[in-house]
Enzyme design. Structure first.
Site, PDB file in Angstrom:
ATOM      1  N   TYR A 126      42.494  45.827 -77.934  1.00  0.00           N
ATOM      2  CA  TYR A 126      43.542  45.455 -76.970  1.00  0.00           C
ATOM      3  C   TYR A 126      44.894  45.333 -77.678  1.00  0.00           C
ATOM      4  O   TYR A 126      45.902  45.871 -77.222  1.00  0.00           O
ATOM      5  CB  TYR A 126      43.163  44.141 -76.281  1.00  0.00           C
ATOM      6  CG  TYR A 126      44.091  43.762 -75.150  1.00  0.00           C
ATOM      7  CD1 TYR A 126      44.036  44.437 -73.936  1.00  0.00           C
ATOM      8  CD2 TYR A 126      45.028  42.747 -75.295  1.00  0.00           C
ATOM      9  CE1 TYR A 126      44.892  44.104 -72.893  1.00  0.00           C
ATOM     10  CE2 TYR A 126      45.890  42.410 -74.257  1.00  0.00           C
ATOM     11  CZ  TYR A 126      45.814  43.083 -73.056  1.00  0.00           C
ATOM     12  OH  TYR A 126      46.660  42.757 -72.028  1.00  0.00           O
TER      13      TYR A 126
HETATM   14  N1  LIG Z   1      46.842  38.516 -67.234  1.00  0.00           N
HETATM   15  C1  LIG Z   1      47.295  38.377 -68.477  1.00  0.00           C
HETATM   16  O1  LIG Z   1      47.193  37.303 -69.099  1.00  0.00           O
HETATM   17  C2  LIG Z   1      47.975  39.529 -69.158  1.00  0.00           C
HETATM   18  C3  LIG Z   1      48.689  39.279 -70.319  1.00  0.00           C
HETATM   19  C4  LIG Z   1      49.323  40.337 -70.955  1.00  0.00           C
HETATM   20  C5  LIG Z   1      49.258  41.606 -70.424  1.00  0.00           C
HETATM   21  N2  LIG Z   1      48.538  41.826 -69.294  1.00  0.00           N
HETATM   22  C6  LIG Z   1      48.507  43.193 -68.763  1.00  0.00           C
HETATM   23  O2  LIG Z   1      48.964  43.164 -67.425  1.00  0.00           O
HETATM   24  C7  LIG Z   1      48.451  44.300 -66.731  1.00  0.00           C
HETATM   25  C8  LIG Z   1      47.888  43.858 -65.406  1.00  0.00           C
HETATM   26  O3  LIG Z   1      46.756  43.058 -65.627  1.00  0.00           O
HETATM   27  P1  LIG Z   1      46.409  41.776 -64.752  1.00  0.00           P
HETATM   28  O4  LIG Z   1      46.483  40.617 -65.633  1.00  0.00           O
HETATM   29  O5  LIG Z   1      47.204  41.793 -63.507  1.00  0.00           O
HETATM   30  O6  LIG Z   1      44.853  42.029 -64.494  1.00  0.00           O
HETATM   31  P2  LIG Z   1      44.057  42.593 -63.239  1.00  0.00           P
HETATM   32  O7  LIG Z   1      42.725  42.913 -63.754  1.00  0.00           O
HETATM   33  O8  LIG Z   1      44.207  41.671 -62.084  1.00  0.00           O
HETATM   34  O9  LIG Z   1      44.837  43.901 -62.877  1.00  0.00           O
HETATM   35  C9  LIG Z   1      44.656  45.115 -63.555  1.00  0.00           C
HETATM   36  C10 LIG Z   1      44.915  46.208 -62.577  1.00  0.00           C
HETATM   37  O10 LIG Z   1      44.816  47.472 -63.221  1.00  0.00           O
HETATM   38  C11 LIG Z   1      43.908  48.276 -62.486  1.00  0.00           C
HETATM   39  N3  LIG Z   1      43.286  49.242 -63.359  1.00  0.00           N
HETATM   40  C12 LIG Z   1      42.546  49.004 -64.475  1.00  0.00           C
HETATM   41  N4  LIG Z   1      42.140  50.167 -64.996  1.00  0.00           N
HETATM   42  C13 LIG Z   1      42.641  51.162 -64.194  1.00  0.00           C
HETATM   43  C14 LIG Z   1      42.571  52.561 -64.215  1.00  0.00           C
HETATM   44  N5  LIG Z   1      41.878  53.206 -65.159  1.00  0.00           N
HETATM   45  N6  LIG Z   1      43.210  53.256 -63.256  1.00  0.00           N
HETATM   46  C15 LIG Z   1      43.892  52.620 -62.275  1.00  0.00           C
HETATM   47  N7  LIG Z   1      44.001  51.287 -62.207  1.00  0.00           N
HETATM   48  C16 LIG Z   1      43.375  50.570 -63.153  1.00  0.00           C
HETATM   49  C17 LIG Z   1      42.931  47.286 -61.902  1.00  0.00           C
HETATM   50  O11 LIG Z   1      42.212  47.830 -60.844  1.00  0.00           O
HETATM   51  C18 LIG Z   1      43.906  46.215 -61.447  1.00  0.00           C
HETATM   52  O12 LIG Z   1      44.562  46.601 -60.263  1.00  0.00           O
HETATM   53  C19 LIG Z   1      47.443  44.934 -67.687  1.00  0.00           C
HETATM   54  O13 LIG Z   1      48.061  46.025 -68.332  1.00  0.00           O
HETATM   55  C20 LIG Z   1      47.141  43.820 -68.672  1.00  0.00           C
HETATM   56  O14 LIG Z   1      46.710  44.325 -69.915  1.00  0.00           O
HETATM   57  C21 LIG Z   1      47.910  40.820 -68.637  1.00  0.00           C
END
Ligand SMILES: NC(=O)c1ccc[n+]([C@@H]2O[C@H](COP(=O)([O-])OP(=O)(O)OC[C@H]3O[C@@H](n4cnc5c(N)ncnc54)[C@H](O)[C@@H]3O)[C@@H](O)[C@H]2O)c1
Length: 257
Positions: A161
């Protein structure tokens, strides 16, 4: 948290990936509230349809495309759809991402590495290529990629990651350097721990981890997805007109310590 509508994205057409939940779903609502026509892209149709119904019910212009960011044809279809449906593509929030942690690097399965790198790096790569192609045809645009605090500093037992999110920053800077003179800005947000499905699962499986993270954060709490979406909306807007290649931590100060 309810914000006033300011028309930050009035008249813009925006594509948001990973829009079925978490930060992406929040972004769909924030971007629409700020006047954008939004195209939501993710794999889960039921969730996408429900958010689009809600947005249309509130009088916004919204549509969805079901697809996988790892598949270039799916991404190309989504970008084409945005242009056909709403006439252009001015903004994109490449937010789809995936991550699992808690396994030491030497014990991590290769398939986990592949899945994370495919989604987080190839996914952003696929999006950038398609979006930049149409933005060049339409006179420019603004793109925001979702990195993470894990793209700025290392967090233990999450090597794939961390690697993938550092790569997202590399891609952001490379694209910003290449296309700045052609009217395309490319930036990244680096969220700290944010309330989402992915994180809820992680907290459930690792009791105490949420409190531990709060202790390491000057603003000792978990972010709401809307707080990340607000930063992405601003970066996508013309009010960030001289900002490109930047990585904006939205992390309550986690990375300053
Ligand atoms: N939540 C956190 O603490 C956090 C922190 C830092 C970064 N992020 C990043 O934020 C972004 C959003 O994550 P989140 O926290 O909202 O989680 P989440 O799991 O709620 O959302 C992730 C989204 O990406 C979609 N997704 C995943 N793989 C996919 C693919 N191959 N094709 C199309 N859609 C896909 C999922 O269906 C979902 O809609 C991600 O890139 C994650 O790495 C999250």
């Amino acid at each position: 948290m309810t914000q006033q509508q300011t028309g930050l994205l009035s008249g813009k057409v925006a594509l948001i990936t990973g829009a079925s939940s978490g930060i992406g779903a929040a972004a769909a609502r924030v971007f629409a509230r700020e006047g954008a026509s939004v195209v939501l892209f993710a794999r889960r149709e039921k969730e996408l349809a429900s958010i689009v119904d809600e947005l249309k019910g509130d009088g916004h212009k919204a549509a969805y495309v079901v697809g996988d960011v790892v598949q270039p044809d799916d991404v190309a279809r989504a970008v084409r759809f945005a242009v056909e449906q709403f006439g252009a593509l001015h903004a994109a929030f490449n937010n789809a991402g995936y991550g699992v942690g808690r396994t030491p690097l030497h014990l991590m399965d290769d398939s986990v590495y592949d899945q994370i790198m495919d989604t987080n790096v190839r996914g952003v790569w696929n999006c950038l290529r398609q979006e930049i192609t149409v933005m060049l045809e339409h006179g420019g645009g603004s793109i925001v990629n979702t990195s993470s605090v894990g793209g700025l500093v290392a967090t233990p037992v999450a090597a794939p990651y961390v690697t993938s999110k550092h790569a997202v920053i590399g891609l952001t800077k490379a694209a910003a350097a290449e296309y700045g003179s052609q009217g395309i800005r490319v930036n990244a947000v680096a969220p700290g721990t944010t309330r989402s499905e992915m994180v809820a699962q992680w907290f459930d499986q690792n009791p105490g981890v949420e409190e531990m993270l709060h202790q390491l954060t000057p603003q000792p709490r978990t972010a709401e997805p809307e707080e990340i979406a607000e930063a992405a909306a601003w970066l996508c807007s013309d009010r960030a007109s001289f900002v490109t290649g930047a990585v904006l931590p939205v992390d309550g100060g986690f990375t300053i310590l």
